[in-house]
Design a protein around this motif. Sequence first.
Motif, short mmCIF file in Angstrom:
data_model
loop_
_atom_site.label_atom_id
_atom_site.label_comp_id
_atom_site.label_asym_id
_atom_site.label_seq_id
_atom_site.Cartn_x
_atom_site.Cartn_y
_atom_site.Cartn_z
N LEU A 68 0.79 -1.24 0.00
CA LEU A 68 0.00 0.00 0.00
C LEU A 68 0.83 1.29 0.00
CD1 LEU A 68 -2.90 -1.04 2.45
CD2 LEU A 68 -2.92 -1.04 -0.05
N PRO A 69 1.88 1.39 0.85
CA PRO A 69 2.65 2.65 0.85
C PRO A 69 3.25 2.96 -0.52
CG PRO A 69 3.18 1.33 2.79
CD PRO A 69 2.34 0.46 1.90
N GLY A 70 3.76 1.95 -1.19
CA GLY A 70 4.35 2.16 -2.53
C GLY A 70 3.30 2.59 -3.54
N ILE A 71 2.10 2.04 -3.42
CA ILE A 71 1.01 2.44 -4.32
C ILE A 71 0.64 3.90 -4.04
CG2 ILE A 71 -1.40 2.04 -4.96
CD1 ILE A 71 -0.94 -0.95 -4.20
N ALA A 72 0.52 4.23 -2.75
CA ALA A 72 0.15 5.59 -2.37
C ALA A 72 1.20 6.60 -2.83
CB ALA A 72 -0.03 5.68 -0.86
N ALA A 73 2.47 6.17 -2.82
CA ALA A 73 3.58 7.07 -3.18
C ALA A 73 3.80 7.14 -4.69
CB ALA A 73 4.86 6.60 -2.49
N GLY A 74 3.06 6.33 -5.45
CA GLY A 74 3.24 6.34 -6.90
C GLY A 74 4.47 5.57 -7.36
N GLU A 75 5.03 4.76 -6.46
CA GLU A 75 6.21 3.95 -6.83
C GLU A 75 5.78 2.71 -7.58
OE1 GLU A 75 7.73 3.24 -2.96
OE2 GLU A 75 8.38 5.32 -2.69
N ARG A 76 4.53 2.33 -7.41
CA ARG A 76 3.99 1.18 -8.14
C ARG A 76 2.51 1.40 -8.40
NH1 ARG A 76 4.95 -1.54 -2.85
NH2 ARG A 76 7.01 -1.97 -3.68
N GLN A 77 2.01 0.69 -9.41
CA GLN A 77 0.58 0.76 -9.73
C GLN A 77 0.01 -0.64 -9.67
OE1 GLN A 77 -0.10 2.65 -13.51
NE2 GLN A 77 0.68 4.61 -12.82
N LEU A 78 -1.19 -0.74 -9.12
CA LEU A 78 -1.89 -2.02 -9.02
C LEU A 78 -3.06 -2.01 -10.01
CD1 LEU A 78 -2.77 -4.71 -7.70
CD2 LEU A 78 -3.83 -3.35 -5.87
N PHE A 79 -3.07 -3.02 -10.87
CA PHE A 79 -4.18 -3.22 -11.80
C PHE A 79 -4.95 -4.45 -11.37
CE2 PHE A 79 -0.85 -0.98 -13.86
CZ PHE A 79 -1.49 0.01 -14.58
N VAL A 80 -6.26 -4.38 -11.51
CA VAL A 80 -7.09 -5.53 -11.11
C VAL A 80 -8.11 -5.84 -12.20
CG1 VAL A 80 -6.89 -5.12 -8.64
CG2 VAL A 80 -8.76 -4.04 -9.92
N GLY A 81 -8.57 -7.08 -12.19
CA GLY A 81 -9.75 -7.46 -12.93
C GLY A 81 -10.91 -7.40 -11.95
N ASP A 82 -11.99 -6.71 -12.34
CA ASP A 82 -13.13 -6.48 -11.45
C ASP A 82 -14.39 -6.93 -12.18
OD1 ASP A 82 -15.15 -5.51 -9.85
OD2 ASP A 82 -14.31 -3.50 -9.65
N ASP A 83 -15.10 -7.90 -11.63
CA ASP A 83 -16.32 -8.37 -12.31
C ASP A 83 -17.57 -7.64 -11.82
OD1 ASP A 83 -17.16 -9.48 -9.93
OD2 ASP A 83 -17.16 -11.55 -10.64
N GLY A 84 -17.36 -6.59 -11.03
CA GLY A 84 -18.48 -5.81 -10.52
C GLY A 84 -18.86 -6.22 -9.11
N ALA A 85 -18.58 -7.48 -8.78
CA ALA A 85 -18.90 -7.98 -7.44
C ALA A 85 -17.65 -8.28 -6.65
CB ALA A 85 -19.76 -9.24 -7.55
N ARG A 86 -16.60 -8.69 -7.35
CA ARG A 86 -15.35 -9.03 -6.66
C ARG A 86 -14.17 -8.85 -7.61
NH1 ARG A 86 -14.64 -15.57 -7.08
NH2 ARG A 86 -15.33 -15.63 -9.24
N LEU A 87 -12.98 -8.83 -7.01
CA LEU A 87 -11.75 -8.74 -7.79
C LEU A 87 -11.33 -10.16 -8.18
CD1 LEU A 87 -9.84 -6.07 -5.67
CD2 LEU A 87 -11.43 -5.74 -7.59
N VAL A 88 -10.90 -10.32 -9.43
CA VAL A 88 -10.61 -11.67 -9.93
C VAL A 88 -9.19 -11.81 -10.49
CG1 VAL A 88 -13.04 -12.11 -10.43
CG2 VAL A 88 -11.57 -11.16 -12.22
N GLY A 89 -8.42 -10.72 -10.50
CA GLY A 89 -7.05 -10.81 -11.01
C GLY A 89 -6.26 -9.59 -10.60
#
Length: 178
Positions: free
Chosen positions: A57-78
């Motif tokens: 989380l800290p790295g994501i907040a700081a812009g050091e990394r980005q998290l991409f997800v697959g979202d089916d509308g109900a839950r994250l799947v990737g």
Amino acid sequence: MTDAVTVTIRTLDAAEAEARLDELAAILVDAVANGASVNFMAGFTQAEGRAFWRGQLPGIAAGERQLFVGDDGARLVGTVVLSFAPQPNAPHRAEIGKMLVLSSLRRQGLGQRLLEAAEQAARAAGRNLLLLDTETGSAGDHLYRRAGWTEYGRVPGHAFRPDGRLAETTMFYKRLGD
Ligand SMILES: CC(C)(COP(=O)(O)OP(=O)(O)OC[C@H]1O[C@@H](n2cnc3c(N)ncnc32)[C@H](O)[C@@H]1OP(=O)(O)O)[C@@H](O)C(=O)NCCC(=O)NCCS
């Protein structure tokens, strides 16, 4: 039952990632339970999965990394994580990690779509040299070759699989066009 076609690929900021730690952890637990060599051993728990993602989380907040997800509308799947190299002499480089799709939704193109999203974001950020490694012969190995990545080496006995067997790792790079 989720249909992979309805899955949206998007970024998750640190606040939403924190709110959805359980779903992120479940994807990682599922991968390890199904034998994926992604740094963890058999018996990997939901609590350990939450701790792993909390650490991101800290790295994501700081812009050091980005998290991409697959979202089916109900839950994250990737998931896939794009980490920007911090070194002053590597402003053009980034790494790909935690490329994961729920085992029940594999071979429907989600991995490829996640990878493309990360590559596109890297290009947009001026990072045109990407690196990653994966267990030789794994699903990831196939995915990266098909997506145009180039193998640059192999290390025998590099990491333990979840089942305790030592396995070889293959290193890949991809140079993104301008
Ligand atoms: C690697 C992973 C993310 C691929 O996700 P996916 O959604 O199944 O991948 P896709 O459906 O987009 O596959 C795209 C292409 O990659 C190749 N590929 C993917 N999985 C493969 C497999 N098990 N065997 C052979 N080729 C495979 C194929 O060419 C496939 O295209 P096709 O299905 O038309 O033949 C998924 O298998 C996974 O989560 N594995 C466990 C975690 C892991 O090992 N991650 C990589 C660590 S770096």
